[in-house]
Scaffold this motif. Structure first.
Motif, short mmCIF file in Angstrom:
data_model
loop_
_atom_site.label_atom_id
_atom_site.label_comp_id
_atom_site.label_asym_id
_atom_site.label_seq_id
_atom_site.Cartn_x
_atom_site.Cartn_y
_atom_site.Cartn_z
N THR A 305 -49.84 -85.44 5.79
CA THR A 305 -48.73 -86.29 5.39
C THR A 305 -48.07 -86.91 6.60
O THR A 305 -47.71 -88.09 6.60
CB THR A 305 -47.68 -85.47 4.62
OG1 THR A 305 -48.36 -84.66 3.69
CG2 THR A 305 -46.70 -86.35 3.92
N ARG A 321 -44.05 -91.82 -0.46
CA ARG A 321 -45.00 -90.77 -0.82
C ARG A 321 -45.00 -90.60 -2.32
O ARG A 321 -43.94 -90.51 -2.94
CB ARG A 321 -44.56 -89.49 -0.14
CG ARG A 321 -45.42 -88.32 -0.42
CD ARG A 321 -45.01 -87.14 0.45
NE ARG A 321 -45.51 -85.93 -0.16
CZ ARG A 321 -44.82 -85.21 -1.02
NH1 ARG A 321 -43.60 -85.54 -1.35
NH2 ARG A 321 -45.34 -84.13 -1.55
N ASP A 365 -50.31 -88.29 -2.44
CA ASP A 365 -50.44 -86.91 -2.01
C ASP A 365 -51.15 -86.07 -3.06
O ASP A 365 -50.91 -86.24 -4.25
CB ASP A 365 -49.03 -86.34 -1.75
CG ASP A 365 -48.98 -85.55 -0.48
OD1 ASP A 365 -50.04 -85.37 0.14
OD2 ASP A 365 -47.90 -85.10 -0.10
#
Ligand code: ADP
Length: 775
Positions: A305, A321, A365
């Motif tokens: 990340t 995200r 993600d």
């Protein structure tokens, strides 16, 4: 100091969810406070009554005096009431009351009926003298009459409006107030709609979207506000206006700067950084984004990340995200149709609205944790988002018009590729981010994690010092992970503990007696720590930075984090035959695994325990078959000395290490070694770990995840690792210092594995003997 006495007639309300009560009271008279007797729990006072009802009947004199004033008041009151619709019973009653009630009571009553502010009402109640009261109420009446006249002029009086103007019931709010506010609101709303239309026309949305919006706004204008669809349509239009149809940030991409930034933000991960730079370089040269979507695959906490965030930073783009873990509804990606109640756009459109530009970096993600359900397959919806050929006209169900996603830079992260649907995997370029070695972790901790934690806790390097040996201790004894997340947490815990000491030290005014501290504590670590805190407090008193930082040594570590969670117990566990150490790969990184075997009298059954998958069970059967067929060669016998290993014997194989489902062929060589140890009665070397797939012919085939496995073995303190010969090339990825600590044995057949796993080799009986026995 003047109040109104009243009789509570009714109390309605409840305490839940919030205390809310409505009190109905009948007013009696005014009073004046003479003396406050007590205030708690409720005020009690001595009062004097100021006006009384029976006075009115025999106060003709005052009435005469006030004659003119009261006559004037009466006239206005009648004028007001006559402006209202007499067919409404309440109005007729009011008209009658005007004649029947004593004049003195009228100011109070009318004030409560006409439109007045609370302040004005209180003023009337406070006015003790009747004359004053009349004088104050007349302007209010006049104001109300003027207001009504205006209202009647502007629109035709309707029965409804009149009804709203006056309410007689005292416990209801005077309802013409809301009527005017409603008017205002309506006007406001109308203004809003006009504003919205203006915004739509001036926004830079696509032609198609503009057409839809104008149609919707036309509908909105005709719709009554009370319709539920009104709010829906309005929300939709507001979203359309807010979306960044044409708004973008300017890319400032310079590869050299990007390299420096990536290097500054992240230690190690050379392969990943190299690939990211290549990717960015191509973007710079080609100036468009049609290319593979990068997908970082690796255990948690290895910085996937945070590399994504760095990429956004180097490009000067917004970062957003989108967590996909557990998403199992395709409308999460693509939105709900607007026909559904509570419909909303999907996460992509929502993200665009949040960042406000059409070229952000979106980090998808955990794409490996997308679910599937009756509500459709979110992975299929993602396909459209990620396909550069299609995503210039991505249609969210909620928007129902195409939005161009081609400027968005998508980066995905996952823990494993195994659970990513193949079609999705096909759209992405996988970049493996393996776990870190101990040395890398120490560097990451000292370059990035510790400075970050110190800053978060308001500490300075003058106050706390964590030497490298301590970091190594934390890494080996308190964490067992591929990434650095739990290391980061442990460092956070240390900083918290030190922050308390430092804060205490700063507030300590008297110096504690060193000797006393020394006596009071039986652990050495306390002494050192406290002594150091003292030195801080000494200097803190002088408002100078403390000279001696708190040194976190092993004792302090034990004090703060508790006893070590992981001990190296490898050599202890291999004290009996039938145990071997295997290497397993999990999404969390590599792990060492103890395979245990035992035999007992029975009928040749094989029992397997430890949450195994089918492939692993097959490996176990393969291993046994191979050993049975080679029993004579290796002189392996069962308990009764027979070469038929399963004759009157049951075998139990167990794979401990948590209730994690284990599957994959790589445990083959471990099972063979473990069983060979069991049947030969010899111990497997305690410092050897192994991995590799086997075949019935006794060949050792290559397996995946070598780097993670080797790192796990290194972490666990093992010295020798047996790997398939065809995996030799994978060793290049491993840092030199790790390779130096370990001895690698390349095996291409099981003979080599067994020879390396047992001290002094695993003797093969000469072939001649076997031929003899055959004859
Ligand atoms: P992931 O997404 O892989 O689960 P994160 O990106 O959230 O992990 O990383 C967790 C933390 O570890 C972050 O605070 C990150 O800054 C830090 N980190 C991980 N790898 C590195 C590295 N190589 N250099 C510096 N910090 C790192």
């Amino acid at each position: 100091r003047i109040g109104t006495a009243a009789l509570a007639v009714q109390v309605v309300g409840s305490n839940w969810p919030k205390p809310h009560y409505t009190l109905l009271v009948t007013g009696l008279c005014r009073f004046q406070i003479l003396q406050l007797l007590k205030e708690k729990p409720y005020p009690v006072a001595e009062v004097e009554q100021l006006d009384r009802l029976e006075q009115f009947t025999n106060q003709h004199k005052s009435e005469e005096e006030l004659g003119e004033l009261s006559e004037q008041f009466y006239k206005y009151a009648v004028q007001l009431v006559e402006m209202l619709d007499m067919s409404v019973p309440a109005v007729a009653k009011l008209r009658r009351l005007l004649d029947n009630l004593p004049r003195e009571a009228l100011p109070d009553i009318l004030t409560s009926i006409i439109r007045t502010s609370n302040q004005e009402k209180l003023q009337i109640l406070d006015a003790v003298r009747l004359e004053e009261r009349f004088k104050m109420t007349i302007p209010l009446l006049v104001r109300q009459i003027e207001g009504l006249k205006l209202l009647q002029k502007t629109r035709k009086p309707k029965q409804d409006d009149d009804k709203r103007v006056v309410a007689i019931r005292p416990n209801r709010r005077i309802s013409h107030i809301p009527s005017t506010t409603e008017d205002e609101e309506e006007e406001d709303d109308h203004d809003d709609v006009v504003m919205l239309e203006k915004k739509i026309r001036t926004s830079s949305m696509s032609e198609q979207a503009l057409k839809v919006c104008l149609k919707e706004i036309k509908r909105l204008k005709k719709m009554p506000q009370s319709m539920p669809e009104y709010a829906l349509t309005r929300n939709y239009l507001e979203l359309m206006v807010e979306l960044p149809w044409n708004k973008s940030t300017k890319d400032r991409l310079e590869i050299r700067a990007a390299r420096i930034l990536l290097d500054n933000d992240h230690y190690a991960m050379e392969k990943l950084k190299k690939r990211v730079l290549e990717y960015l370089a191509v973007r710079q040269l080609k100036n468009n984004l049609k290319g593979p979507i990068l997908c970082f695959v690796g255990p948690p906490g290895v910085g996937k990340t945070s590399v994504g965030r760095s990429i956004a930073k180097t490009l000067g783009r917004e970062f957003h995200r989108i967590a996909l873990g557990g998403v199992c509804d395709q409308s999460d990606i693509r939105g709900h149709r607007r026909t559904y109640v509570g419909s909303m756009p999907g996460r992509i459109i929502n993200g665009l609205k949040t960042v406000g530009v059409n070229n952000p970096v979106f980090l998808l993600d955990e794409v490996d944790k997308l679910g599937k359900s009756l509500q459709g397959d979110p992975a299929a919806a993602l396909l459209e988002v990620l396909d550069p050929e299609q995503n210039h006209s991505f249609t969210d169900h909620y928007l129902n018009v195409a939005f161009d996603l081609s400027q968005v830079l998508f980066i995905a992260t996952a823990n494993t590729t195994a659970t990513i649907p193949p079609a999705l995997l096909d759209r992405m370029e996988i970049i493996q981010v393996p776990g870190y070695t101990q040395e890398e972790k120490i560097e990451i901790a000292h370059r990035h994690l510790i400075p970050k934690q110190l800053e978060q806790h308001g500490l300075t390097p003058q106050q706390i010092q964590i030497p490298q040996v301590t970091t190594l201790d934390i890494i080996t004894r308190y964490t067992r992970e591929a990434g650095v997340r739990s290391l980061d947490r442990k460092l956070g815990a240390i900083c918290r503990a030190v922050a308390v000491k430092v804060a205490e030290g700063q507030h300590k005014e008297t110096k504690p007696d060193r000797a006393e501290v020394g006596e009071g504590e039986d652990c050495k670590e306390h002494v050192t720590e406290d002594a150091k805190t003292e030195s801080i407090s000494d200097t803190a008193d002088l408002a100078l930075p403390p000279e001696m930082p708190i040194l976190i040594d092993f004792h302090a570590l034990k004090d703060i984090l508790g006893p070590p969670m992981y001990e190296m117990e490898v050599s202890e566990r291999l004290s009996q035959p039938g145990v071997a150490i295997g290497l397993a790969w999990t999404p969390l990184g590599g792990e060492i695994m103890f395979v245990e075997a035992s035999r007992m009298d029975g009928e040749g059954q094989l029992t397997l325990t430890g949450q195994l998958g089918d492939v692993m069970k097959e490996s176990a059967h393969l291993a046994i078959s191979w050993l049975r067929s080679n029993a004579k060669r290796y002189q392996l016998t069962n308990a009764s000395g027979s070469f038929d290993l399963l004759d009157n014997t049951d075998i139990h194989l167990h794979f401990p290490a948590g209730a994690v489902t284990k599957d994959g062929p790589s445990a083959g060589v471990t099972i063979v070694t473990c069983l060979a140890s069991l049947f030969s009665g010899r111990l497997v070397c305690s410092d050897v770990a192994m991995t590799g797939e086997i075949t019935l012919r006794g060949l050792v085939l290559p397996v995946g995840g070598i780097k993670d496995k080797v790192l796990a073995a290194h972490r666990a303190g093992l010295k020798r690792i047996i790997i398939p010969r065809r995996n030799e090339k994978d060793l290049e990825e491993i840092a030199v210092n790790v390779r130096q600590d370990l001895t690698f044995v390349m095996a291409s057949c099981l003979d080599e594995v067994l020879n390396a796993a047992f001290d002094g080799g695993f003797a093969v009986k000469p072939r001649v003997e076997r031929l003899n026995s055959k004859l």
